[in-house]
Design a protein around this motif. Structure first.
Motif, mmCIF file in Angstrom:
data_model
loop_
_atom_site.group_PDB
_atom_site.id
_atom_site.type_symbol
_atom_site.label_atom_id
_atom_site.label_comp_id
_atom_site.label_asym_id
_atom_site.label_seq_id
_atom_site.Cartn_x
_atom_site.Cartn_y
_atom_site.Cartn_z
ATOM 1 N N TYR A 15 0.860 -1.188 0.000
ATOM 2 C CA TYR A 15 0.000 0.000 0.000
ATOM 3 C C TYR A 15 0.899 1.241 0.000
ATOM 4 N N ASP A 38 2.355 -8.317 -1.033
ATOM 5 C CA ASP A 38 0.924 -8.196 -0.768
ATOM 6 C C ASP A 38 0.379 -6.956 -1.472
ATOM 7 N N TYR A 43 -5.397 -0.901 -3.983
ATOM 8 C CA TYR A 43 -4.145 -0.178 -3.658
ATOM 9 C C TYR A 43 -3.565 0.519 -4.885
ATOM 10 N N SER A 133 -10.232 -11.276 4.413
ATOM 11 C CA SER A 133 -9.557 -10.227 5.169
ATOM 12 C C SER A 133 -10.619 -9.429 5.910
ATOM 13 N N ASN A 134 -10.284 -9.010 7.119
ATOM 14 C CA ASN A 134 -11.221 -8.235 7.939
ATOM 15 C C ASN A 134 -12.493 -9.018 8.259
ATOM 16 N N GLN A 156 -6.655 -12.094 6.849
ATOM 17 C CA GLN A 156 -5.690 -10.995 7.010
ATOM 18 C C GLN A 156 -6.376 -9.891 7.819
ATOM 19 N N GLN A 183 -0.854 -4.000 9.052
ATOM 20 C CA GLN A 183 -0.369 -2.950 9.950
ATOM 21 C C GLN A 183 0.401 -3.588 11.130
ATOM 22 N N HIS A 187 1.979 1.013 12.100
ATOM 23 C CA HIS A 187 2.246 2.215 11.306
ATOM 24 C C HIS A 187 3.364 3.077 11.918
ATOM 25 N N THR A 225 5.254 -2.596 5.551
ATOM 26 C CA THR A 225 5.761 -1.878 4.393
ATOM 27 C C THR A 225 6.594 -0.688 4.843
ATOM 28 N N SER A 226 7.390 -0.186 3.922
ATOM 29 C CA SER A 226 8.128 1.064 4.117
ATOM 30 C C SER A 226 8.586 1.521 2.743
ATOM 31 N N GLY A 227 8.790 2.828 2.620
ATOM 32 C CA GLY A 227 9.381 3.347 1.391
ATOM 33 C C GLY A 227 10.876 3.588 1.565
ATOM 34 N N LYS A 228 11.404 3.255 2.743
ATOM 35 C CA LYS A 228 12.813 3.585 3.043
ATOM 36 C C LYS A 228 13.675 2.325 3.063
ATOM 37 N N ARG A 231 14.753 0.788 6.412
ATOM 38 C CA ARG A 231 13.657 0.173 7.176
ATOM 39 C C ARG A 231 13.186 -1.128 6.510
ATOM 40 N N ASN A 235 13.335 -4.259 8.877
ATOM 41 C CA ASN A 235 12.105 -5.017 9.169
ATOM 42 C C ASN A 235 12.291 -6.483 8.774
#
Ligand SMILES: NC(=O)c1ccc[n+]([C@@H]2O[C@H](COP(=O)([O-])OP(=O)(O)OC[C@H]3O[C@@H](n4cnc5c(N)ncnc54)[C@H](OP(=O)(O)O)[C@@H]3O)[C@@H](O)[C@H]2O)c1
Length: 270
Positions: A15, A38, A43, A133-134, A156, A183, A187, A225-228, A231, A235
């Protein structure tokens, strides 16, 4: 073949991983060693996932791919064509796992109307495994009775040290349904908790790594997730952490039932 035997427990959530930057982040995840991605129809990252997978040079069967059917595609005759469109965006012939992203909003549609088409999509080979999921315990009861025992491979759900979903997770474990934590690092908010911060120091790690190690120790899957890049890598390395039973028990006390994702059209949570 069971999902438990083939799905890498630590996956990369996508996401927010949009466009060229998103492809870079997914490539970084694959380079770091993640072999499970995922995505979801809503998304808008299926194309990025497909592109990164191609650019990585990895063979299709080396990477486990999950997508999720949008509730907009639960109407009659819509689920299978929508999954075929996902396969085109992902540029693959089959996904490994397809989930119903949410129960029908406000519970307006009977579950059989959108679960049966998903089971048919599995029968026709568009997806290896199916899941949800959910979903709440009541909805999982219904899903198991429609699909037959053993067919709903995962649920999930939001799960991290601040929302441990203990009742639902126990139900899933008792019925052979793999719990996948979304999550899973809250987050990035886990640094609020002094107990987790102290424990992270003892393990020479971060609260996020502790959370992921905790979820894996419980036998769950997790998809941070991460954009970095740093990380993404740190992770992933949470898999190396071995928590003591005492520290697992201590993390269990950090539950605040702090749910972040609860749309007003969602189900009544357990
Ligand atoms: N089934 C569902 O309904 C559902 C709902 C939500 C999410 N999901 C799935 O679950 C995946 C993960 O969930 P999520 O994205 O909501 O939350 P998450 O993975 O718990 O957290 C991601 C956030 O934490 C930050 N972060 C990442 N690593 C960190 C670290 N080591 N230390 C501190 N902060 C860190 C990220 O920021 P930076 O990018 O700046 O690092 C990002 O803002 C999604 O990508 C999606 O695939 C599914």
């Amino acid at each position: 073949m069971k999902l438990h035997d083939v799905m890498p427990r630590l996956g990369f959530g996508t996401y927010g991983r949009w466009n060229a930057e998103g492809i870079e982040a997914i490539l970084c995840a694959l380079e770091a060693g993640y072999r499970h991605l995922d995505t979801a129809q809503t998304y808008d990252t299926e194309t990025e996932v497909g592109t990164a997978l191609k650019q990585s040079g990895l063979a299709r069967d080396e990477v486990f791919l999950t997508t999720k059917i949008s509730t907009d595609n639960y109407g009659e005759g819509r689920l299978t064509p929508s999954l075929e469109e996902s396969l085109v965006r992902l540029d693959v012939d089959q996904v490994d796992l397809t989930l119903l992203h949410w129960p029908s909003p406000n519970g307006t549609q009977p579950l059989a109307e959108y679960l049966e088409p998903l089971l048919e999509a599995q029968d026709s080979g568009l997806t290896r495994f199916v899941g949800v999921s959910n979903f709440t315990i009541a909805l999982l009861d219904q899903a198991r009775s429609i699909a037959g025992e053993g067919r709903i491979a995962t649920n999930q759900v939001e799960l991290n040290p601040f929302i441990q979903n203990k009742k639902l997770a126990k139900y899933c474990v008792d019925h052979g349904i793999l719990v996948t934590c979304y999550q899973p690092i809250a987050h990035g908010r886990l640094g609020d908790d002094a107990v987790l911060v102290d424990m992270a120091e003892r393990y020479n790690s971060s609260p996020e790594q502790l959370a992921l190690a905790f979820e894996l120790a419980k036998g769950y899957a997790a998809i941070p997730t991460s954009g970095k890049p740093e990380r993404i890598v740190s992770n992933f390395s949470a898999q190396r952490l071995q928590l003591s039973p005492e520290d697992i028990a201590l993390i269990e006390t950090r539950d605040r039932n702090l749910r972040a994702i609860a749309p007003d059209w969602g189900p009544d949570w357990d």
